[in-house]
Design an enzyme around this catalytic site. Structure first.
Site, PDB file in Angstrom:
ATOM      1  CB  CYS A 126      -2.845   5.953  -3.037  1.00  0.00           C
ATOM      2  SG  CYS A 126      -2.465   4.223  -3.282  1.00  0.00           S
ATOM      3  CG  HIS A 127      -5.456   9.611  -3.604  1.00  0.00           C
ATOM      4  ND1 HIS A 127      -4.903  10.104  -4.759  1.00  0.00           N
ATOM      5  CD2 HIS A 127      -6.122   8.478  -3.973  1.00  0.00           C
ATOM      6  CE1 HIS A 127      -5.234   9.336  -5.781  1.00  0.00           C
ATOM      7  NE2 HIS A 127      -5.963   8.332  -5.326  1.00  0.00           N
ATOM      8  CG  HIS A 159       7.223  -5.910   1.628  1.00  0.00           C
ATOM      9  ND1 HIS A 159       7.322  -6.806   2.660  1.00  0.00           N
ATOM     10  CD2 HIS A 159       6.337  -4.979   2.031  1.00  0.00           C
ATOM     11  CE1 HIS A 159       6.496  -6.427   3.639  1.00  0.00           C
ATOM     12  NE2 HIS A 159       5.893  -5.317   3.284  1.00  0.00           N
ATOM     13  CB  CYS A 200      -9.122   6.956  -1.315  1.00  0.00           C
ATOM     14  SG  CYS A 200     -10.727   6.301  -1.815  1.00  0.00           S
ATOM     15  CG  HIS A 216       6.767  -0.280   3.923  1.00  0.00           C
ATOM     16  ND1 HIS A 216       5.591   0.354   4.262  1.00  0.00           N
ATOM     17  CD2 HIS A 216       6.554  -1.599   4.153  1.00  0.00           C
ATOM     18  CE1 HIS A 216       4.706  -0.540   4.683  1.00  0.00           C
ATOM     19  NE2 HIS A 216       5.271  -1.739   4.628  1.00  0.00           N
ATOM     20  CG  MET A 262      -7.771   5.862 -10.255  1.00  0.00           C
ATOM     21  SD  MET A 262      -7.943   6.275  -8.501  1.00  0.00           S
ATOM     22  CE  MET A 262      -9.704   6.577  -8.450  1.00  0.00           C
TER      23      MET A 262
END
Ligand code: DHE
Length: 586
Positions: free
Chosen positions: A89-90, A409, A86, A366, A127
């Protein structure tokens, strides 16, 4: 070898897979569409996993009277699940990153049942449906719903004292060779990441033989080479850095250090006069970077990246350090800070009085690399579908471009001379089959510079890396995270000279098939050229307990040259040729 213009069915396969039917919808907020199982979309299965943090044991933070009941053991189990699945993302502190914030002021408003349903069924906004996909059991979903009703634990900081405790100078500088003591063709060595064995393999680019396997950090991630080509730096996801001396009779680690709890990037100073002087490593946790002595790894300066998000100017408590490159134009490191969207140009001439240029770019920076002149640095803000261009000579943002596909990417990207548009830098995408070509020549082709001049279509979504070489007439595009085995086991090759046609075709090389691996679904990942630029190496990345390989392709004929197989080649992924890596040739 198969020739394609594009692959429609493969794109459909990627976009069309849908979760189990939703029997009951728990909230109007996510009732409109069906969520997708985690891992169905390549971008979703590529979220960071804080595996090292997940192994920590932390105290339950100060309880509130209405905290849901949770035992210490359950708390640590939930924390591990949270960090591994998790936090990418969070956020580690649950303040939100690409996913929403999950702080207790928010979660408590929703309540246990809502959270449990949300975790079970997911949402179309991204999600995953952890419960119905079977990724989490019902008991685990219940545990996670209770866990996020409790205040998040704060993993420890990692300052100078902690770093110094982990620093080991195994071979002091005066005990090292004064000249090379082996006859290896050092510039044609490949450092190959053996991801799940926590090692790298040093492979001789000429003989294709493994010279040495060296132990490194956990889930080792990338290698970089000092400007002189003598020292190899390797960083693990557990933030352990190994410094390997390639001059020794048998290359070995001469210094090591742990720079945090979770990390992904390492680089060394390259500007004239500063060759091999400094190394720098960035971490995901704690959010910071450290400048180290380039000969010993002694930590010299630690800088936190906590601070304001570039646009909203709200505080972000854990902006992770993503890619780091060393400028060729100035004595500077280019540090990309993910969540705040800032690119830092860090002047290393006087680290006691550190000067930093802070460039507003875009959130979720990134990976990226230089254009062919090495003056411009192009980096993907992947969750925003943008590419930021930095002029390293003028120290400023040159452009912010829509990449033209979903989730760019590039790795470090690829530089080719387009028959119509001149010099371009290339990125592929995780979320679709688009390969974007961006003009990089503001002098010779001013109308093309910093624009997407062409979108090619390659094998399908799930691409991670593109590759070319100044001596090559080819552009290679992988697709290791595509759900279809045939696609993830192949690479697309475009002939650069034919890119001027209306619908450029590509040739598909069945690399995994060439490796003749009997079991598993090996994914073909990250092309890397040899020093001469006439061979391209691909990793055929299988599960830890299955056979993997490296396939070497003859760049001229696009035919198989060699398959390197060895029981020690466990989960090979990234490959870093000494010459190309230290000179930023791609
Ligand atoms: Fe990577 C580069 C982060 C997953 C292989 N990866 C990078 C960089 C970052 C990063 C920030 C740039 C380093 C630099 O230039 O200084 N990678 C992450 C993640 O956060 C992510 C998504 C998930 C995670 O939890 O780590 C992730 N990466 C992977 C993989 O699963 C890959 C495919 C296989 C592996 O070995 O883990 C992978 N990443 C690579 C490679 C590079 C890389 C091979 C260097 C490419 C290059 O040519 O420079």
């Amino acid at each position: 070898m198969i020739v394609h213009s594009r692959s429609g069915t493969r794109r459909a396969a990627l976009l069309g897979s849908v979760a189990l039917p939703l029997l009951f919808l728990v909230s109007t907020a996510y009732a409109a569409d069906k969520p997708k199982p985690h891992g169905d979309t390549p971008a979703a299965s590529y979220e960071p996993s804080m595996t090292t943090l997940g192994q920590m044991k932390l105290e339950i933070p100060g309880r509130k009277p209405d905290d849901p009941v949770i035992t210490a053991e359950e708390f640590n189990t939930a924390m591990q699940i949270y960090f591994e699945r998790c936090a990418g993302c969070h956020g580690v502190l649950r303040k939100g990153a690409t996913g929403k914030a999950l702080t207790t002021d928010i979660t408590r408003k929703h309540g246990y049942q809502y959270l449990k349903d949300f975790i079970t069924y997911g949402s179309p906004a991204g999600m995953p449906n952890w419960g119905t996909s079977g990724d989490l059991t019902e008991a685990q979903v219940d545990l996670m719903a209770r866990y996020i009703l409790i205040d998040p634990p704060q993993p420890p900081e990692f300052g100078m004292e902690e770093m110094k405790k982990t620093w080991k100078l195994l071979v002091p500088v005066d005990k090292r060779p004064t000249k090379p003591e082996n006859d290896l063709q050092r510039d044609n060595l490949f450092s190959v990441t053996l991801r799940d064995s926590g090692q790298i393999a040093l492979i001789d680019g000429g003989t294709k033989k493994i010279v040495k396997i060296l132990d490194t950090g956990y889930a080792v991630h990338i290698s970089r080479i000092s400007a002189s080509g003598r020292y190899l730096f390797v960083i693990g996801r557990d933030a352990k850095v190994n410094m390997i001396d390639l001059w020794m009779k048998e290359p070995a680690t001469v210094a090591e250090i742990k720079v945090g709890a979770e990390a992904r990037s390492i680089e060394t100073s390259k500007f004239k006069g500063y060759e091999d002087k400094y190394a720098i490593a960035g971490s995901y946790w704690p959010p910071q970077y450290v400048i180290m002595d380039g000969n010993t790894l002694e930590p010299l300066k630690i800088k936190s990246t906590r601070g304001m998000i570039y646009d909203t100017q709200d505080f972000h408590p854990e902006p992770r350090v993503a890619s780091i490159l060393a400028s060729h134009y100035k004595p500077e490191f280019i540090v990309n800070v993910k969540e705040t969207g800032k690119i830092l140009l860090i002047d290393y001439t006087d680290i006691k009085n550190l000067k930093t240029v802070e460039i507003e770019a875009e959130r979720f920076l990134h990976d990226g690399g230089f254009d062919s002149t090495k003056r411009y640095f192009l980096v993907a803000a992947n969750a925003r579908n943008k590419i930021a261009v930095i002029d390293t000579k003028e120290s400023k943002l040159t452009a912010l471009i829509e990449s033209g596909g979903a989730t760019p990417h590039p790795g470090r990207g690829a530089n080719i001379i387009h028959p119509v548009h001149g010099p371009v830098w290339v990125t592929s995408h995780l979320g679709d089959e688009i390969v974007s070509l961006i003009g990089t020549d503001p002098v010779g082709h001013p109308d093309k510079a910093w624009k997407v001049v062409q979108n090619l279509k390659a094998l399908g979504g799930g691409s991670l890396f593109v590759k070319s070489h100044p001596k090559s007439v080819h552009l290679y595009v992988d697709a290791p995270l595509n759900p279809e085995a045939e696609v993830s086991g192949s690479v697309a090759v475009f002939k650069v000279g034919e890119l001027g046609s209306a619908k450029p075709k590509y040739v598909e090389l069945p690399i995994a098939q060439w490796a003749a691996i009997p079991e598993g679904q090996p994914r073909v990942v990250q092309g890397e050229y040899n020093e001469a630029g006439d061979e391209v190496w691909f990793s055929v990345w299988n599960a830890k307990d299955k056979v993997s390989a490296i396939v070497v392709v003859d760049d001229k004929t696009l035919k198989l040259k060699t398959v390197i197989k060895d029981p020690r080649l466990i989960t090979p992924t990234g490959k870093f040729n000494v010459f190309n890596t230290r000179n930023d040739v791609y």
